[in-house]
Design an enzyme around this catalytic site. Structure first.
Site, PDB file in Angstrom:
ATOM      1  N   THR A  81      28.310  49.141  34.588  1.00  0.00           N
ATOM      2  CA  THR A  81      28.852  48.049  34.701  1.00  0.00           C
ATOM      3  C   THR A  81      30.261  48.447  35.412  1.00  0.00           C
ATOM      4  OG1 THR A  81      29.628  48.011  32.563  1.00  0.00           O
ATOM      5  CG2 THR A  81      27.922  46.694  33.075  1.00  0.00           C
ATOM      6  N   ARG A  84      28.141  35.647  41.578  1.00  0.00           N
ATOM      7  CA  ARG A  84      28.619  36.305  42.710  1.00  0.00           C
ATOM      8  C   ARG A  84      27.443  36.487  43.719  1.00  0.00           C
ATOM      9  NH1 ARG A  84      31.488  42.121  43.062  1.00  0.00           N
ATOM     10  NH2 ARG A  84      29.472  42.636  42.474  1.00  0.00           N
ATOM     11  N   TYR A 121      43.666  37.958  35.054  1.00  0.00           N
ATOM     12  CA  TYR A 121      42.377  38.116  35.550  1.00  0.00           C
ATOM     13  C   TYR A 121      42.349  37.304  36.972  1.00  0.00           C
ATOM     14  CZ  TYR A 121      37.715  39.947  34.867  1.00  0.00           C
ATOM     15  OH  TYR A 121      36.397  40.540  35.140  1.00  0.00           O
TER      16      TYR A 121
END
EC number: 2.5.1.26
Lengths: 633, 632
Positions: free
Chosen positions: A214, A490, A553
């Protein structure tokens, strides 16, 4: 286990806990639950020589359950159905099978995208396009004699040649492959790793450890100019909990275990680690250690560096570990800190002793609406100052709040939609919040019931001082659920000319607002200057609070229609955004790590002497650069 | 479309039209067109104009606040708290007392912008401007760019400073175009004017002491006040880079204090960018013309006072021609700093703790300041009179009108090819209207034009001398406006003369020397010698005055006229610096000024009397370590 009278209570807690996790992580079907295993790895793996007995979430052939060119499980994906409504397929998640009526409008208006303009991915992996493996025969011979499973099939190799950076996935979707590993090995236990590393040293083979895959730092990318045989060392089969020590509240676990398995297995014994990074479905314990991972509930449980008690790592120079499990020691610089964040450049983490906690008795979500982001940040700062942060507290900016709204599933009753309308009216009209400025904090409390309720009140009281209004459990829970599906989104965007990614930083409190504003503005400006035809989505949230600062973030995405080289432009904008972060007092990374994507900034981040320190460690531990991923330095 | 002095009496009856400046060389910088904002004032009600609905566009990130809230924010800022605590530790004074003091400073400094006062000014200035000026011409494209900038980033307005009128004009224009009114850094001297000072305060001026060298508290209050307004996008901030009005009409060496302050929020990441807008305000005739000359000769500046202002009413009856205001392209500080300033140098110290800017930062600020002043210079509109004045000063015995017209036209060609921004009504008219507007400075008799040198009423020889010098200096102040156009080629011309050889290296070293000598006098950015030399070579080559070869620079036949014009244009400065050292011995009161007049060989040397030249010469000599200060 449960030797006292609380056994059944604990069982109940465990099942509650399981259902809570299943809330955002419902796993498919009825898999056999892996058991806490004995230490004898050989015995087990040789008993029937196959994996059937220990079905972990992650099989050796990952492609059987996961996408080869996108995020997550093959059966779970977003799509726009014939009616033009967004749907999430599969049965694993709470959102699975649901229709999201407002996603399309949000998608089209935010990005200027259209369902008419599709940019589909290559459907299947064309094995003939994958470079032929260049194998080190001598190594292969010796490896065969050890009985450690391996493969040089194209699919296996391609799967381990990438993480989840935009450019990596984009290339896969286009069916393009760069340098990929020549061989994949699946050691079963620590001893297997020792043998593999030993052979690699003997035959000068390049090793790249692979955990959950990941990574978002190009850490798994094979250096294109590596001429040696590259072997991907996949730790996924080392996924047993070797023991649980209830006296000291620790568990000794093989490093290949992925987050969801670790939690599930511990839950069965009434425990948890509480370490929940957003990638916990797929990321592995060893990966967390190697990248200095951070979990969303670190306020209660700590980050990985607070959680590990003991690490065993296999290096070319030998095995490194401490000789005791003292909770804190003063025996020179902590060797764990050479290992944590080493990103696969020094060796493979094989076993970790990690702290465990009894499962929380009670869990409660919550949310607070603030009139603007500034107020929200001020509130989070105050919460951090009073050191009363709940297990998780996150603050979304307005754009992300609107995004969250777009992901609301179809409401089932008129009553709910009426209630929603009423809430909206109350907040915007009665309280005078500007819908284009308001933002939302999501909260997660854990602990025993009394304390949670008390804690909750304390936090809501602070929020009220900053103009915050409690906005219900539902909003909070949905916020956390989104964390797990966002990566799937996404892929949907990429089907319609929209590319994007997230990146993170940590920054002192007094800089949070300035950094957020400047980075978002820099993104918008860079996109415009680089010819992106549509305004980008640049949004951020504060995801962690610390005494001295916060983790921020960012999500950044844009519609790339009309661009010849979107990935290149994307990369330049992200680069500029990182420069802006550094210029505004932010760090190079809070938890994603450096990899190869960000190593350009390492010297300025840790000084030349700092680089020298790391280099000298590397030179001693791995003089022949067997662990040749070339991350970090 | 040419506009002359004579047709402008009917100007306001003509249909509204853009005035095309045909005169600039299209090969050179593209400049905007102008529009006369008085035109509308002459045809509609001033009262309605002053009372109209005023809704300016504002900065997108604005945190609206009243002047009072602003003060509180400053006094409670981390920066000020830090300084107060430090001072309290140092001096043993209680923090409350120091805070009280800070509050007093702020009270004295802060503006109190009121729309009512602004409207009053809008009304009365309309009347005054119409009486004083023929036209106030503004480039509307510049206004539009500014309007855009104001919304995007905090804006800093940087007008040139030639007259007290400057900031009145600025605010007047911004009000006219519905832009947010600036807050303006003004000298404390204005507060001496009883009512007027307070009125200026209510129209957005804030007042700073002229010097507060070591006063830490004052500096902290002042800088925090400016930065708070900038960060909040409270209003555009306006100040004069040159620090004070230029008495000579040459641009002054920029002062860096305020520029440092407005840049800091960007360096520290508190704002995304800052737009720096250079603005060039040029006057056909400066209101303070006579005052300046007297000041330069050592008569102290009259103290600003309301009664003085009232006495000055008589100027209302005179004609001051046109004003041109050119709003330059906003310069993005972020782009300027790209690759120059490493902003992460501010990462390791809390941002409210003051510290000296690093050397690279200082150099950057300095360079930027020079750059901005040069931008002001470039966009300064020049009127024909400037050329005529230059020619008359070179011909103290007067010139035939015909010849003057011919020479002016020749000079215009040269100026334009060097990039001058001329407002030109046609050769004959240019000279005629120039002479008509400046009857106080020039006599025309029997077809000859000559500087007006003979005193109106004869007095003592000293007084006569003073009057003559004053008249030369007034005239020189117009000529000075064009010097920036010719500066670099002229330095090259002088260097060629000085080197007495054609070797490029020799000429370059003379050029470099001259440039060094004059760097207090003219806007010559430190470290820009090579670039300036190239620029000079390019310009003189372009007009075929010199041949530049690999090793040599040679004057051409045709170039003689140009070169001799250029060198004599700068002759007064050369002379001034030669005699400069003489009056070292304290030059304060004016009779002393004249002690060395006896050996003055020619008229041009009247300029050596200018305290400005003397001051600059002394500074240059000190800087170049030719002389040393014994007593401070």
């Amino acid at each position: 286990m449960a030797s006292d009278g609380h056994g059944s209570e604990r069982q109940r807690a465990a099942s509650r806990r399981l259902s809570a996790i299943a809330g955002h992580l419902r796993t498919a079907g009825q898999q056999q639950r892996p058991q806490v295993a004995g230490i004898h790895c050989k015995a087990e793996s040789s008993s029937d020589g196959e994996e059937a007995a220990r079905s972990t979430t992650v099989p050796r052939r990952r492609q059987e359950v996961m996408k080869w060119n996108g995020w997550g499980y093959s059966d779970s994906r977003f799509l726009f159905n014939k009616k033009g409504q967004a749907e999430f397929t599969g049965r694993r998640y709470r959102l699975s099978g649901m229709v999201l009526p407002s996603l399309k409008d949000w998608f089209e208006s935010t990005f200027g995208a259209s369902l008419q303009h599709k940019s589909p991915a290559t459907a299947t992996l064309n094995a003939s396009a994958v470079p032929f493996p260049s194998l080190n025969e001598a190594f292969l011979q010796d490896l065969k004699s050890t009985g450690i499973p391996f493969s040089h099939e194209a699919e296996d190799r391609v799967f381990r040649a990438h993480g989840h950076c935009l450019h990596e996935i984009f290339a896969l979707r286009e069916g393009k492959f760069g340098r990929v590993p020549d061989l994949v090995v699946w050691p079963n236990c620590h001893e297997d790793v020792v043998k593999t590393v030993d052979l690699a040293c003997r035959h000068n083979v390049c090793l790249i450890p692979y955990g959950g895959g990941t990574s978002v730092s190009s850490a798994l990318e094979c250096p294109p100019d590596e001429t040696r045989c590259i072997v991907s060392l996949d730790t996924s089969q080392m996924s047993r909990i070797l023991w649980i020590d209830e006296k000291n509240l620790t568990a000794h676990v093989e490093a290949g275990i992925v987050g969801q398995d670790l939690e599930r297995l511990l839950n069965e014994s009434g425990y948890c680690t509480g370490h929940e990074p957003d990638s916990m479905e797929f990321s592995s314990l060893g990966g967390w250690v190697a990248t200095r991972a951070s979990g969303m509930k670190k306020n209660v449980y700590g980050n990985i560096e607070d959680l590990v008690v003991h690490i065993k790592m296999v290096c070319p120079r030998g095995v490194v570990e401490k000789s005791c499990q003292g909770p804190r020691v003063s025996i020179g610089p902590d060797i764990h800190h050479f290992i944590m964040g080493s990103e696969g450049t020094l060796g493979v983490v094989t076993e970790v002793t990690i702290k465990i906690r009894p499962m929380p008795e009670y869990q409660k979500y919550g949310s607070v609406v603030f009139p603007n982001f500034e107020q929200g940040v001020a509130c989070l700062r105050e919460v951090a100052k009073q050191r009363c942060a709940p297990a998780s507290i996150r603050l979304m900016d307005n754009a992300q709040f609107q995004f969250g709204h777009a992901l609301k599933p179809q409401v089932s009753s008129i009553f709910t939609s009426f209630l929603d309308g009423l809430k909206k009216f109350y907040i915007t009209k009665f309280k005078g919040f500007d819908p284009h400025h308001l933002c939302v904090a999501t909260l997660l409390f854990e602990g025993d019931r009394e304390r949670v309720l008390q804690h909750e009140k304390q936090v809501y009281d602070i929020a009220a001082k900053f103009g915050g209004l409690a906005a219900g459990e539902d909003n909070g829970q949905r916020g956390y659920m989104l964390t797990f599906v966002i990566a799937y989104l996404r892929d949907l965007g990429m089907d319609y000319y929209v590319i994007g990614e997230s990146f993170e930083t940590s920054v002192p409190w007094d800089r949070v607002l300035d950094l957020c504003r400047n980075v978002k503005e820099r993104i918008v400006r860079e996109c415009r200057e680089r010819g992106v035809q549509f305004p980008p989505l640049a949004t951020c949230r504060v995801t962690q609070t610390y005494d001295a600062g916060a983790c921020v973030y960012f999500y950044f995405a844009f519609n790339y229609r009309g661009l010849a080289d979107p990935v290149n432009i994307y990369g330049r904008v992200e680069h500029a955004a990182r420069e802006e972060i550094l210029a505004n007092g932010g760090s190079l990374s809070h938890h994603h790590g450096v990899g190869k994507l960000r190593k350009h900034w390492m010297p300025e981040s840790i000084s030349d002497v700092g680089i020298g320190m790391l280099k000298s460690v590397k030179e001693y531990v791995d003089p022949d650069n067997i662990f040749g991923s070339r991350n970090l330095l | 479309l040419s506009h002359t002095h004579s047709d402008c009496c009917c100007y306001h009856n003509s249909p509204k039209s853009y005035i095309l400046l045909k005169t600039w060389d299209p090969a050179l910088k593209k400049r905007d067109d102008f529009e006369d904002i008085l035109e509308e004032r002459r045809s509609s009600s001033d009262l309605r104009y002053a009372l109209r609905c005023y809704v300016p566009v504002v900065y997108k990130g604005i945190a609206p606040c009243k002047p009072g809230v602003l003060k509180t924010a400053v006094l409670q800022s981390d920066r000020l708290r830090h300084v107060v605590a430090e001072m309290s530790k140092e001096t043993g004074e209680s923090a409350d007392v120091i805070r009280e003091e800070a509050s007093g400073i702020l009270e004295e400094m802060a503006h109190r912008l009121r729309l009512g006062t602004v409207r009053f000014f809008a009304y009365s200035l309309s009347k005054a401007f119409k009486a004083l000026f023929q036209r106030v011409r503004v480039n509307e494209d510049g206004i539009q760019r500014l309007q855009q900038s104001i919304q995007e980033h905090p804006v800093v307005l940087l007008p040139s400073h030639r007259s007290y009128m400057d900031f009145l004009i600025m605010s007047y224009i911004l009000y006219t175009y519905d832009l947010s009114l600036p807050v303006i850094a003004a000298g404390m001297d204005f507060l001496g004017m009883k009512i007027v000072g307070e009125m200026l305060r209510m129209s957005g001026a804030f007042f700073i002491r002229r010097s507060f060298g070591g006063d830490k508290l004052y500096w902290a209050v002042f800088s925090e006040y400016v930065k708070t307004m900038l960060r909040n996008g409270y209003a555009p901030i306006e100040f004069f880079l040159e620090g004070t009005r230029s008495r000579t009409c040459k641009s002054l060496t920029p002062k860096l204090g305020l520029l440092n302050i407005v840049m800091e929020p960007f360096f520290k990441g508190e704002v995304f960018d800052v737009s720096l807008v250079p603005i060039s305000i040029s006057y056909e005739r400066v209101l303070e013309e006579a005052l300046y000359a007297r000041e330069l000769l050592g008569v102290p500046k009259p103290k600003e006072s309301t009664s003085g202002l009232l006495k000055a009413r008589k100027i209302l009856s005179e004609d001051y021609g046109s004003i041109h205001v050119y709003f330059g392209h906003p310069v993005s500080l972020r782009s300027l700093a790209q690759g120059r300033i490493n902003r992460s140098q501010y990462n390791l110290l809390p941002r409210h703790i003051p510290r000296r800017p690093s050397q690279e930062t200082q150099a950057f600020v300095n360079e930027t300041a020079y750059r901005l002043v040069r931008l002001q210079e470039e966009n300064m509109v020049l009127r024909p009179w400037v050329l005529v004045a230059a020619l008359l000063l070179q011909n103290p015995d007067g010139v035939d009108m015909e010849r003057l017209v011919e020479q002016t036209s020749w000079l215009r060609g040269l100026a334009v090819s060097f990039g001058a921004f001329l407002d030109w009504p046609g050769n004959t008219k240019a000279v005629a209207s120039s002479l008509a507007l400046h009857t106080g400075l020039v006599r025309t008799e029997g077809g000859r034009a000559q500087l007006a040198m003979e005193p109106k009423e004869p007095g003592s020889p000293e007084e006569d001398l003073f009057d003559r010098a004053a008249s030369v200096l007034s005239c020189a102040s117009y000529r000075n406006q064009i010097l920036h156009v010719f500066l670099r080629p002229a330095l090259l011309g002088m260097a060629m003369q000085m080197a007495e050889a054609s070797r490029k290296d020799d000429i370059y070293s003379c050029f470099s020397f001259l440039r060094d000598v004059f760097s207090n006098e003219f806007i010559l950015c430190p470290g820009g010698t090579v670039q300036d030399f190239d620029e000079a070579c390019y310009m003189l080559t372009k007009c075929a005055a010199v041949h530049v070869q690999k090793q040599e620079v040679v004057a051409t036949e045709k170039g003689q006229r140009i070169l001799s014009f250029l060198t004599s244009l700068f002759q007064p400065f050369l002379k001034g610096y030669q005699v400069g050292p003489a009056p070292f011995l304290e030059l304060v009161d004016y009779p002393r000024h004249f002690c060395f007049l006896g050996f003055l060989p020619s008229l041009t040397c009247y300029e050596a009397l200018s305290s400005d030249v003397q001051k600059n010469a002394l500074a240059a000599l000190l800087r170049m370590k030719v002389v040393r200060k014994l007593k401070v």
